[in-house]
Write a protein that holds these residues in place. Sequence first.
Motif, PDB file in Angstrom:
ATOM      1  N   HIS A  31      58.182 100.799  53.904  1.00  0.00           N
ATOM      2  CA  HIS A  31      59.089 101.355  52.891  1.00  0.00           C
ATOM      3  C   HIS A  31      58.396 102.401  52.025  1.00  0.00           C
ATOM      4  O   HIS A  31      59.044 103.328  51.545  1.00  0.00           O
ATOM      5  N   ASP A  32      57.094 102.272  51.840  1.00  0.00           N
ATOM      6  CA  ASP A  32      56.373 103.259  51.022  1.00  0.00           C
ATOM      7  C   ASP A  32      55.979 104.496  51.831  1.00  0.00           C
ATOM      8  O   ASP A  32      55.311 105.391  51.330  1.00  0.00           O
ATOM      9  N   GLY A  33      56.391 104.543  53.111  1.00  0.00           N
ATOM     10  CA  GLY A  33      56.117 105.717  53.940  1.00  0.00           C
ATOM     11  C   GLY A  33      54.823 105.635  54.729  1.00  0.00           C
ATOM     12  O   GLY A  33      54.538 106.507  55.544  1.00  0.00           O
ATOM     13  N   SER A  34      54.028 104.612  54.518  1.00  0.00           N
ATOM     14  CA  SER A  34      52.756 104.503  55.239  1.00  0.00           C
ATOM     15  C   SER A  34      52.939 103.718  56.532  1.00  0.00           C
ATOM     16  O   SER A  34      53.853 102.915  56.659  1.00  0.00           O
ATOM     17  N   ALA A  35      52.081 103.988  57.490  1.00  0.00           N
ATOM     18  CA  ALA A  35      52.097 103.247  58.754  1.00  0.00           C
ATOM     19  C   ALA A  35      51.308 101.958  58.576  1.00  0.00           C
ATOM     20  O   ALA A  35      50.358 101.906  57.797  1.00  0.00           O
ATOM     21  N   PRO A  36      51.687 100.896  59.293  1.00  0.00           N
ATOM     22  CA  PRO A  36      50.919  99.648  59.182  1.00  0.00           C
ATOM     23  C   PRO A  36      49.521  99.848  59.761  1.00  0.00           C
ATOM     24  O   PRO A  36      49.308 100.702  60.612  1.00  0.00           O
ATOM     25  N   PRO A  37      48.573  99.067  59.297  1.00  0.00           N
ATOM     26  CA  PRO A  37      47.206  99.206  59.827  1.00  0.00           C
ATOM     27  C   PRO A  37      47.155  98.781  61.290  1.00  0.00           C
ATOM     28  O   PRO A  37      47.934  97.943  61.740  1.00  0.00           O
ATOM     29  N   LEU A  38      46.253  99.387  62.032  1.00  0.00           N
ATOM     30  CA  LEU A  38      46.065  99.016  63.431  1.00  0.00           C
ATOM     31  C   LEU A  38      45.221  97.759  63.505  1.00  0.00           C
ATOM     32  O   LEU A  38      44.277  97.585  62.743  1.00  0.00           O
ATOM     33  N   GLU A  39      45.580  96.894  64.446  1.00  0.00           N
ATOM     34  CA  GLU A  39      44.819  95.664  64.664  1.00  0.00           C
ATOM     35  C   GLU A  39      44.101  95.755  65.995  1.00  0.00           C
ATOM     36  O   GLU A  39      44.520  96.465  66.900  1.00  0.00           O
ATOM     37  N   ARG A  40      43.016  94.991  66.112  1.00  0.00           N
ATOM     38  CA  ARG A  40      42.186  95.005  67.315  1.00  0.00           C
ATOM     39  C   ARG A  40      42.637  93.902  68.261  1.00  0.00           C
ATOM     40  O   ARG A  40      42.800  92.745  67.864  1.00  0.00           O
ATOM     41  N   TYR A  41      42.825  94.288  69.532  1.00  0.00           N
ATOM     42  CA  TYR A  41      43.185  93.340  70.579  1.00  0.00           C
ATOM     43  C   TYR A  41      42.220  93.540  71.735  1.00  0.00           C
ATOM     44  O   TYR A  41      41.827  94.660  72.041  1.00  0.00           O
ATOM     45  N   GLU A  42      41.832  92.449  72.363  1.00  0.00           N
ATOM     46  CA  GLU A  42      40.848  92.520  73.450  1.00  0.00           C
ATOM     47  C   GLU A  42      41.415  91.858  74.701  1.00  0.00           C
ATOM     48  O   GLU A  42      42.045  90.809  74.624  1.00  0.00           O
ATOM     49  N   TYR A  43      41.177  92.507  75.845  1.00  0.00           N
ATOM     50  CA  TYR A  43      41.660  92.026  77.135  1.00  0.00           C
ATOM     51  C   TYR A  43      40.531  92.104  78.149  1.00  0.00           C
ATOM     52  O   TYR A  43      39.657  92.963  78.037  1.00  0.00           O
ATOM     53  N   ALA A  44      40.567  91.234  79.163  1.00  0.00           N
ATOM     54  CA  ALA A  44      39.567  91.274  80.234  1.00  0.00           C
ATOM     55  C   ALA A  44      40.232  90.870  81.536  1.00  0.00           C
ATOM     56  O   ALA A  44      41.006  89.907  81.579  1.00  0.00           O
ATOM     57  N   GLN A  45      39.943  91.640  82.586  1.00  0.00           N
ATOM     58  CA  GLN A  45      40.405  91.343  83.938  1.00  0.00           C
ATOM     59  C   GLN A  45      39.299  91.732  84.906  1.00  0.00           C
ATOM     60  O   GLN A  45      38.461  92.576  84.592  1.00  0.00           O
ATOM     61  N   LEU A  46      39.345  91.135  86.085  1.00  0.00           N
ATOM     62  CA  LEU A  46      38.376  91.471  87.112  1.00  0.00           C
ATOM     63  C   LEU A  46      38.903  92.643  87.937  1.00  0.00           C
ATOM     64  O   LEU A  46      39.988  92.572  88.507  1.00  0.00           O
TER      65      LEU A  46
END
Length: 117
Positions: A31-46
């Motif tokens: 609502h204040d015009g700012s974007a939400p902060p980015l969060e860190r996500y981790e994935y692993a596959q062979l």
Amino acid sequence: MVLQPKRRCAAMLLAMVWIGAGNGSCARVRHDGSAPPLERYEYAQLHMGVQARLIVYAASEEAAAIASRAAYGRIAEIEDIASDYRPTSELMRLCAKAGEGPVKVSEELYTLLAHGE
């Protein structure tokens, strides 16, 4: 593209995937015009015989999951083309024709091999 295969055909493939946050056009806005902060996500596959780990920064878990699926999908496509342990890969079919003269290859394999020099 046409390559002259060598008697001993080997290739080293380094696949780098960069997942950016985009241009912001799809980002949720507060609502204040700012974007939400980015969060860190981790994935692993062979993939390609090793654990391929992705770290994604995204505004939501859903966005991170979509991006990681796309990245792993692209890695799997490259593996199908350039795997040196799958006998059906385009790279291994090229190696099987070593010494037979010029061999037509896909533009994608040609680019991978050209950048691997």
